[in-house]
Design a protein around this motif. Structure first.
Motif: not given
Length: 260
Positions: A189-197, A213-231
């Motif tokens: 039930g995780l969401c990737e923080v850049f999905g909507g950003a 940057p060209v390749l999407r190698l690094d990630r932040i996945y969250v559950r139980g949080f809304s993402v207010t900003h991703a950078e």
């Protein structure tokens, strides 16, 4: 600080050296981490010990890199060594402003020439009813191995964490094909923080190489949080510190939602 809000950062620090190992950059790294001001920091390729560097490099930090980076800012650290050699070892680390209640380093090595691990911490964050489960991941360069490691990660968390417990998984996934999203979303039930950003849902931020940057190698996945900003932190000075960009996200403890 409102503890319903968290800032997290993930960074492959390349053992404290610049791209191509030209310069030791751990002091500049510490400055940049402190400038971002994250509450929880997920680090990969952390040099827990290197006796040869300690002898030859004048300003090599005393002790481990994770303790040097955390000093006077992050009260708790956890480290899991993945690669061990005669003169030292390196692995993953988590730095936190809050008490770490429990930590476990899970060996998920698939090929003996590519040592990998998953560092799990349960963190006591004031204002959260349950412990926050955090996993710092550094996955294989090979797709088959990554799939096995992701399956092991999901299985481990399903056994030790309640389905409604807050959860953050961050690190270097080496997953340029973006295969992790479906598995982690379905099973945990995780969401990737850049999905909507920075594009359509399921489109992580580009993080390699750090200069452009060209390749999407690094990630932040969250559950139980809304993402207010991703950078994405890339270009100077970040590209002088490591070959990866750093990723950060501001989180609001709630339910997983789109970036607003």
């Amino acid at each position: 600080m409102n503890t319903s809000q968290l800032k997290v950062l993930t960074y492959n620090i390349h053992k404290g050296f610049s791209q191509f190992n030209q310069h030791m950059m751990v002091h500049e790294l510490r400055e940049q981490l402190r400038e971002v001001g994250a509450d929880i920091v997920f680090l990969q390729e952390v040099q827990g010990m290197h006796s040869k560097h300690a002898e030859k490099i004048d300003n090599w930090p005393d002790g481990s890199q994770q303790d040097f980076l955390a000093a006077d800012v992050w009260q708790s650290t956890s480290y899991g060594s993945n690669v061990i050699y005669d003169h030292g070892h390196h692995g993953n680390a988590i730095l936190a402003r809050f008490p770490i209640e429990h930590s476990h380093n899970q060996d998920v090595t698939h090929h003996r020439f590519e040592r990998r691990g998953l560092l799990h911490c349960a963190i006591n964050v004031p204002g959260l009813e349950k412990a926050l489960h955090c996993v710092c991941a550094h996955l294989s360069l090979f797709a088959r191995s990554r799939r096995r490691q992701l399956d092991a990660l999901a299985g481990y968390l399903e056994n030790i964490a309640d389905p409604d417990s807050p959860l953050i998984i961050a690190g270097d996934f080496n997953d340029w094909r973006n295969e992790a999203d479906e598995l982690l979303a379905q099973r945990l039930g995780l969401c990737e923080v850049f999905g909507g950003a920075y594009g359509s849902p399921g489109s992580p931020g580009r993080s390699f190489p750090a200069k452009r940057p060209v390749l999407r190698l690094d990630r932040i996945y969250v559950r139980g949080f809304s993402v207010t900003h991703a950078e994405m932190h890339f270009g100077d000075p970040w590209s002088k510190i490591s070959d990866h960009a750093a990723l950060s996200a501001n989180l609001l403890h709630d339910n997983c939602g789109d970036v607003r």
